[in-house]
Scaffold this motif. Structure first.
Motif, PDB file in Angstrom:
ATOM      1  N   SER A   1      -4.095 -34.060 -34.962  1.00  0.00           N
ATOM      2  CA  SER A   1      -5.079 -32.554 -34.899  1.00  0.00           C
ATOM      3  C   SER A   1      -5.740 -32.922 -33.499  1.00  0.00           C
ATOM      4  O   SER A   1      -6.959 -31.977 -32.726  1.00  0.00           O
ATOM      5  CB  SER A   1      -5.067 -31.695 -36.011  1.00  0.00           C
ATOM      6  N   TYR A   2      -6.654 -33.998 -34.258  1.00  0.00           N
ATOM      7  CA  TYR A   2      -7.946 -34.311 -33.626  1.00  0.00           C
ATOM      8  C   TYR A   2      -8.120 -34.745 -32.588  1.00  0.00           C
ATOM      9  O   TYR A   2      -8.687 -34.795 -31.570  1.00  0.00           O
ATOM     10  CB  TYR A   2      -8.464 -35.294 -34.669  1.00  0.00           C
TER      11      TYR A   2
ATOM     12  N   ALA B   1      -3.909 -34.557 -39.338  1.00  0.00           N
ATOM     13  CA  ALA B   1      -4.822 -34.717 -38.870  1.00  0.00           C
ATOM     14  C   ALA B   1      -5.287 -35.417 -37.704  1.00  0.00           C
ATOM     15  O   ALA B   1      -6.482 -35.117 -37.038  1.00  0.00           O
ATOM     16  CB  ALA B   1      -6.786 -35.029 -40.505  1.00  0.00           C
ATOM     17  N   TYR B   2      -5.679 -37.112 -38.282  1.00  0.00           N
ATOM     18  CA  TYR B   2      -5.522 -37.810 -36.328  1.00  0.00           C
ATOM     19  C   TYR B   2      -4.849 -36.973 -35.059  1.00  0.00           C
ATOM     20  O   TYR B   2      -5.608 -36.818 -33.789  1.00  0.00           O
ATOM     21  CB  TYR B   2      -5.249 -38.778 -36.933  1.00  0.00           C
TER      22      TYR B   2
END
Length: 134
Positions: free
Chosen positions: A84-85, A81-82
């Motif tokens: 992708s962020y 998620a990080y």
């Protein structure tokens, strides 16, 4: 729908997800020549052992494997998620390498990793809830 499946097919599905993610990452790096960035390496460290762990759990019918898998899958979800962020904030590139610029229809490699870790976390959450029922 997944909550109604017996535990053994859930373990098989988890092992299959981990195997596909592992095979995919090796194909991208060894077969297609996409160099993994530092975050990709950390995600690989968290994903690769799950193939063996979930396969063995399926073979032995060990539904308590969620205790081992959840820390790996939750940490992998957070890293993916990080990453992708970072990809969104950096305008389509990963600050740690070029992996996030590679689009494999329809999503990037970090997003594929995020999907795999989220699916594994969900499957293990189902097993956790089943184990906590009276």
């Amino acid at each position: 729908m997944l909550a109604r499946l017996p535990s053994r097919p859930l373990l098989a599905l988890g092992a299959a997800i981990a195997a596909v993610a592992t095979t995919g990452s090796l194909t991208y790096s060894l077969g297609l020549g996409f160099a993994p960035c530092e975050l990709c390496w950390y995600q690989r460290v968290l994903m690769y052992p799950l193939v063996g762990v979930l396969s063995y759990a399926w073979y032995t019918r060990d539904t308590g494997v969620y205790r081992l898998v959840l820390p790996f899958s939750v940490a992998g979800t957070a890293l993916a998620a990080y990453q992708s962020y970072l990809q969104v904030v950096a305008g389509g590139t990963c600050a740690l390498g070029g992996c996030a610029t590679v689009y494999v229809r329809p999503v990037t490699i970090p997003n594929q990793s995020l999907l795999a870790f989220c699916l594994l976390t969900g499957l293990m959450a189902v097993l956790l809830v089943r184990a906590r029922r009276p």
